[in-house]
Each structure stands twice: as C-alpha cells, then as structure tokens.
Design a protein around this motif. Sequence first.
Motif, PDB file in Angstrom:
ATOM      1  N   LYS A   6     -52.847 -83.758  18.105  1.00 40.03           N
ATOM      2  CA  LYS A   6     -52.392 -82.997  16.932  1.00 40.03           C
ATOM      3  C   LYS A   6     -53.397 -81.915  16.552  1.00 40.03           C
ATOM      4  CE  LYS A   6     -49.485 -86.572  14.919  1.00 40.03           C
ATOM      5  NZ  LYS A   6     -49.321 -87.537  13.830  1.00 40.03           N
ATOM      6  N   GLN A   7     -54.677 -82.188  16.774  1.00 40.93           N
ATOM      7  CA  GLN A   7     -55.716 -81.188  16.479  1.00 40.93           C
ATOM      8  C   GLN A   7     -55.742 -80.081  17.523  1.00 40.93           C
ATOM      9  OE1 GLN A   7     -59.377 -83.350  16.343  1.00 40.93           O
ATOM     10  NE2 GLN A   7     -59.049 -84.134  14.274  1.00 40.93           N
ATOM     11  N   ARG A   8     -55.699 -80.463  18.793  1.00 40.24           N
ATOM     12  CA  ARG A   8     -55.876 -79.510  19.888  1.00 40.24           C
ATOM     13  C   ARG A   8     -54.607 -78.758  20.277  1.00 40.24           C
ATOM     14  NH1 ARG A   8     -59.367 -82.645  24.499  1.00 40.24           N
ATOM     15  NH2 ARG A   8     -61.270 -82.906  23.280  1.00 40.24           N
ATOM     16  N   CYS A   9     -53.482 -79.400  20.155  1.00 42.50           N
ATOM     17  CA  CYS A   9     -52.252 -78.868  20.753  1.00 42.50           C
ATOM     18  C   CYS A   9     -51.273 -78.413  19.674  1.00 42.50           C
ATOM     19  CB  CYS A   9     -51.601 -79.922  21.631  1.00 42.50           C
ATOM     20  SG  CYS A   9     -52.755 -80.704  22.779  1.00 42.50           S
ATOM     21  N   VAL A  10     -51.675 -77.447  18.912  1.00 46.01           N
ATOM     22  CA  VAL A  10     -50.870 -76.982  17.795  1.00 46.01           C
ATOM     23  C   VAL A  10     -49.623 -76.278  18.311  1.00 46.01           C
ATOM     24  CG1 VAL A  10     -50.849 -75.530  15.743  1.00 46.01           C
ATOM     25  CG2 VAL A  10     -52.926 -76.752  16.390  1.00 46.01           C
ATOM     26  N   LEU A  11     -48.472 -76.706  17.799  1.00 41.82           N
ATOM     27  CA  LEU A  11     -47.223 -76.036  18.150  1.00 41.82           C
ATOM     28  C   LEU A  11     -47.186 -74.677  17.479  1.00 41.82           C
ATOM     29  CD1 LEU A  11     -44.602 -78.908  17.839  1.00 41.82           C
ATOM     30  CD2 LEU A  11     -45.139 -77.624  19.892  1.00 41.82           C
ATOM     31  N   PRO A  12     -46.633 -73.679  18.161  1.00 39.18           N
ATOM     32  CA  PRO A  12     -46.537 -72.361  17.540  1.00 39.18           C
ATOM     33  C   PRO A  12     -45.623 -72.411  16.319  1.00 39.18           C
ATOM     34  CG  PRO A  12     -45.313 -72.423  19.616  1.00 39.18           C
ATOM     35  CD  PRO A  12     -46.053 -73.733  19.492  1.00 39.18           C
ATOM     36  N   ASN A  13     -46.006 -71.718  15.266  1.00 35.81           N
ATOM     37  CA  ASN A  13     -45.215 -71.665  14.039  1.00 35.81           C
ATOM     38  C   ASN A  13     -44.486 -70.330  14.004  1.00 35.81           C
ATOM     39  OD1 ASN A  13     -44.104 -72.087  11.577  1.00 35.81           O
ATOM     40  ND2 ASN A  13     -46.013 -71.944  10.420  1.00 35.81           N
ATOM     41  N   THR A  14     -43.359 -70.283  14.697  1.00 36.46           N
ATOM     42  CA  THR A  14     -42.635 -69.021  14.812  1.00 36.46           C
ATOM     43  C   THR A  14     -41.228 -69.105  14.240  1.00 36.46           C
ATOM     44  OG1 THR A  14     -41.923 -69.640  17.029  1.00 36.46           O
ATOM     45  CG2 THR A  14     -43.917 -68.296  16.853  1.00 36.46           C
ATOM     46  N   GLY A  15     -40.964 -70.073  13.392  1.00 31.32           N
ATOM     47  CA  GLY A  15     -39.632 -70.187  12.811  1.00 31.32           C
ATOM     48  C   GLY A  15     -38.634 -70.732  13.810  1.00 31.32           C
ATOM     49  N   ASP A  16     -37.447 -70.128  13.838  1.00 30.89           N
ATOM     50  CA  ASP A  16     -36.362 -70.632  14.674  1.00 30.89           C
ATOM     51  C   ASP A  16     -36.554 -70.349  16.161  1.00 30.89           C
ATOM     52  OD1 ASP A  16     -35.055 -71.604  12.465  1.00 30.89           O
ATOM     53  OD2 ASP A  16     -33.825 -69.804  12.192  1.00 30.89           O
ATOM     54  N   ALA A  17     -37.247 -69.261  16.501  1.00 36.54           N
ATOM     55  CA  ALA A  17     -37.369 -68.858  17.895  1.00 36.54           C
ATOM     56  C   ALA A  17     -38.805 -69.020  18.373  1.00 36.54           C
ATOM     57  CB  ALA A  17     -36.911 -67.417  18.062  1.00 36.54           C
ATOM     58  N   ALA A  18     -39.101 -70.159  18.966  1.00 33.77           N
ATOM     59  CA  ALA A  18     -40.447 -70.415  19.483  1.00 33.77           C
ATOM     60  C   ALA A  18     -40.629 -69.658  20.796  1.00 33.77           C
ATOM     61  CB  ALA A  18     -40.651 -71.902  19.696  1.00 33.77           C
ATOM     62  N   ASN A  19     -41.826 -69.126  20.994  1.00 30.07           N
ATOM     63  CA  ASN A  19     -42.170 -68.467  22.238  1.00 30.07           C
ATOM     64  C   ASN A  19     -42.229 -69.534  23.328  1.00 30.07           C
ATOM     65  OD1 ASN A  19     -43.945 -67.669  24.428  1.00 30.07           O
ATOM     66  ND2 ASN A  19     -44.430 -65.870  23.187  1.00 30.07           N
ATOM     67  N   PRO A  20     -41.414 -69.395  24.391  1.00 27.19           N
ATOM     68  CA  PRO A  20     -41.375 -70.426  25.442  1.00 27.19           C
ATOM     69  C   PRO A  20     -42.732 -70.695  26.089  1.00 27.19           C
ATOM     70  CG  PRO A  20     -39.547 -68.902  25.692  1.00 27.19           C
ATOM     71  CD  PRO A  20     -40.432 -68.337  24.626  1.00 27.19           C
ATOM     72  N   ASP A  21     -43.540 -69.650  26.286  1.00 28.72           N
ATOM     73  CA  ASP A  21     -44.852 -69.837  26.917  1.00 28.72           C
ATOM     74  C   ASP A  21     -45.787 -70.629  26.001  1.00 28.72           C
ATOM     75  OD1 ASP A  21     -44.086 -68.453  29.197  1.00 28.72           O
ATOM     76  OD2 ASP A  21     -44.781 -66.517  28.409  1.00 28.72           O
ATOM     77  N   GLU A  22     -45.794 -70.303  24.709  1.00 26.69           N
ATOM     78  CA  GLU A  22     -46.642 -71.028  23.754  1.00 26.69           C
ATOM     79  C   GLU A  22     -46.183 -72.479  23.621  1.00 26.69           C
ATOM     80  OE1 GLU A  22     -46.531 -68.865  20.093  1.00 26.69           O
ATOM     81  OE2 GLU A  22     -47.870 -67.296  20.813  1.00 26.69           O
ATOM     82  N   LEU A  23     -44.879 -72.669  23.601  1.00 22.27           N
ATOM     83  CA  LEU A  23     -44.335 -74.029  23.506  1.00 22.27           C
ATOM     84  C   LEU A  23     -44.714 -74.836  24.737  1.00 22.27           C
ATOM     85  CD1 LEU A  23     -42.649 -75.952  21.811  1.00 22.27           C
ATOM     86  CD2 LEU A  23     -40.603 -75.022  22.897  1.00 22.27           C
ATOM     87  N   ALA A  24     -44.585 -74.255  25.920  1.00 22.48           N
ATOM     88  CA  ALA A  24     -44.946 -74.941  27.166  1.00 22.48           C
ATOM     89  C   ALA A  24     -46.435 -75.275  27.191  1.00 22.48           C
ATOM     90  CB  ALA A  24     -44.565 -74.080  28.369  1.00 22.48           C
TER      91      ALA A  24
END
Length: 186
Positions: free
Chosen positions: A154-172
Amino acid sequence: DSLGGDVSSAMEIGRLIRAKHATAIVWQNSRCASACVLVVAGAADRITIGPVVIHRPYFSASPSEQSYTDTQKQFVGLRDVVRSYLQEMNVSVVLWDTMTSINPSDAHALTGEEMKNFGLFGVDPVEDEMRRQGHAKALGITIEEYLQREALAKQRCVLPNTGDAANPDELATSMLCNQNVMSGAK
C-alpha cells in the motif's frame, strides 16, 4: 434492482448468496429498497454504488385483523430474526434500529458513510480474513508476514488517482509492484 419484498425471502436469498461467497452490486442506475438491504447484507462482497433505501418493515394484515398485543409479538419476533441474521452476516444490528426508526412512507437512502458503518460496503470481515489466510498459505508465509507485505504494498504501489479513466501503463506498473511486494520480491 429491487423495490423490496418479503423480509424472510430476502434473508433466504442473502444466505444463498453467502454460501456461494458471491458479490452483491447495487449499480448507480439501480435501486435496492426495503427488504433488498437484507440481500446485500448476505453477500460476501458488497458493492453499493446506487441507492440503498431503508424503512421500518410493515405487516400486510390490517389493524382490524390483529390486536396490539398480537402485532407487538409479531414485531418482536421479526426484530429477533432480523437482528440474528444481521449478526450472522457480520452487519451491525444498529441497521435494524435505524430501519425501525423510519416510517415506511419516509424511506431513507443510506449515505456512503452509513453503509460503511453498518457493514454494507466492502468485503465481509470473516470473508476477508479467510481470503488473507488463504493467500498467506499459498505464499508459504504467516498471516503476520502477509499483513506486513500488504501494508508495504500500500505504501510502495500507489494506484494512480485519475478518476474514471486510469492510465493503463500506470495501472499495470502499480499492479506489478503489488504482485512483487506480495510475493516477497525486493
């Protein structure tokens, strides 16, 4: 989507859903009203995006058909059965108290905070514990180690906060980070 129904049937459906470790979803454009809340309570995973509406249950018999004493006995019996069911499903029995404080003609849509407080959003705590224990066992580690890794992820692997459309590369990248931390890779 449900406008309600029979309390006993709703609890029976909730128990069937729980036995399958299934998810109940109230979508944004749907509605879960009245006895439907008991179906949601039965789910192992509860995702409530749309409105969940509660009120005091009512009986179909007309007042002229039953005495006050008979109606009181029926109400107390229903209270005991529903409270027992809520405890069985790890949902706060305060939900029943809240339901009974709302006149059926004044139905109330629960807020997100109320749903969380009652235990109507997210994973059932017992189901969550079972899943964590299973994951820890599959990784060959103790539950304590698993929880430490989970906190680290949870500390290291922060999910991108982009609303409804997450960037696929950041999510991966976030998902790969989480997988690496949980598997013990440095």
